[in-house]
Enzyme design. Structure first.
Site, PDB file in Angstrom:
ATOM      1  N   HIS A 130       0.830  -1.203   0.000  1.00 43.77           N
ATOM      2  CA  HIS A 130       0.000   0.000   0.000  1.00 43.77           C
ATOM      3  C   HIS A 130       0.867   1.258   0.000  1.00 43.77           C
ATOM      4  O   HIS A 130       0.651   2.176  -0.799  1.00 43.77           O
ATOM      5  CB  HIS A 130      -0.917  -0.026   1.232  1.00 43.77           C
ATOM      6  CG  HIS A 130      -1.847   1.136   1.329  1.00 43.77           C
ATOM      7  ND1 HIS A 130      -3.214   1.016   1.201  1.00 43.77           N
ATOM      8  CD2 HIS A 130      -1.632   2.462   1.572  1.00 43.77           C
ATOM      9  CE1 HIS A 130      -3.789   2.195   1.351  1.00 43.77           C
ATOM     10  NE2 HIS A 130      -2.841   3.092   1.576  1.00 43.77           N
ATOM     11  N   GLU A 131       1.869   1.300   0.884  1.00 40.43           N
ATOM     12  CA  GLU A 131       2.700   2.499   0.989  1.00 40.43           C
ATOM     13  C   GLU A 131       3.635   2.656  -0.207  1.00 40.43           C
ATOM     14  O   GLU A 131       3.860   3.775  -0.693  1.00 40.43           O
ATOM     15  CB  GLU A 131       3.493   2.494   2.297  1.00 40.43           C
ATOM     16  CG  GLU A 131       2.642   2.482   3.547  1.00 40.43           C
ATOM     17  CD  GLU A 131       1.595   3.592   3.574  1.00 40.43           C
ATOM     18  OE1 GLU A 131       1.862   4.713   3.053  1.00 40.43           O
ATOM     19  OE2 GLU A 131       0.500   3.333   4.107  1.00 40.43           O
TER      20      GLU A 131
END
Length: 226
Positions: free
Chosen positions: A173-174
């Protein structure tokens, strides 16, 4: 469908100025929301745009913002800074059933620069996912169950580290944020729920009830972002 993600046009001076404004502010910076250009551009790779002191202070502020949100990760573009830097940490207490099903274990604080991930095997895991830059929404995303992350530490050391389960989801996600990708780009859009409706109808450890009630499958959304 393939999408072309534009590269940021911000140079070293612009990035440095943005960071200095945050460092000089009397309060923590806000988290920018979907529609901000920094979230939809490939961020600049870190190559010395900031001094060691500036980088250390920025990481400290990002960690504070992440904790106050609260969240388990924060990328520099979420503060409007188009730089490939993210912080991650997951120390939340989770019900044992949910932790087991999601393969979720505590993640010690980690700051990463210029990350890239590679799936390790074909196994996918599908769960609801949210984002601090898409306030009030969640959707189901199928992601590789385990990945190899390659990145630089704030001290400039090259690292390779394997992540699995929920930790792998946070890492992906990051890292996606740093390449102009939001989780909705990979989500089953029929699963999209407000936080309130998720809590009222679909808040369980797995996604079986939501899949049946909202009519989506548990596979990848079929989008490729180059």
């Amino acid at each position: 469908m393939t999408q072309t993600v534009p590269q940021t046009t911000a140079g070293a001076n612009e990035i440095r100025d943005a960071v200095e404004r945050i460092l000089a502010a009397a309060s923590l910076p806000p988290i920018v929301q979907a529609g901000h250009p920094a979230l939809r551009q490939r961020a600049a790779e870190f190559d010395g745009q900031l001094s060691a002191e500036q980088l250390h202070r920025l990481i400290g502020i990002m960690r504070q913002v992440m904790h106050e949100a609260p969240g388990v990760g924060l990328a520099a573009p979420q503060l409007g800074i188009p730089l490939q830097l993210a912080v991650l940490e997951d120390q939340f207490n989770v019900e044992p059933e949910a932790a087991t099903l999601r393969n979720r274990s505590p993640l010690e604080f980690l700051a990463i620069l210029n990350p890239r991930y590679t799936p390790l095997g074909p196994e996918l895991a599908s769960f609801y996912e949210g984002c601090l830059s898409l306030n009030g929404l969640q959707a189901v995303v199928a992601r590789p169950e385990s990945v190899l992350l390659e990145y630089l530490t704030p001290d400039g050391e090259a690292e390779r580290r394997r992540f699995a389960g929920w930790q792998a989801r946070i890492v992906q996600h990051e890292t996606d944020h740093l390449h102009g990708i939001l989780y909705l780009d990979r989500a089953q859009l029929r699963s999209l729920s407000s936080n309130a409706e998720y809590a009222a109808h679909w808040a369980e450890a797995g996604i079986g009830k939501a899949r049946e009630g909202l009519g989506f499958d548990a596979g990848p959304a079929g989008i490729s972002v180059d």
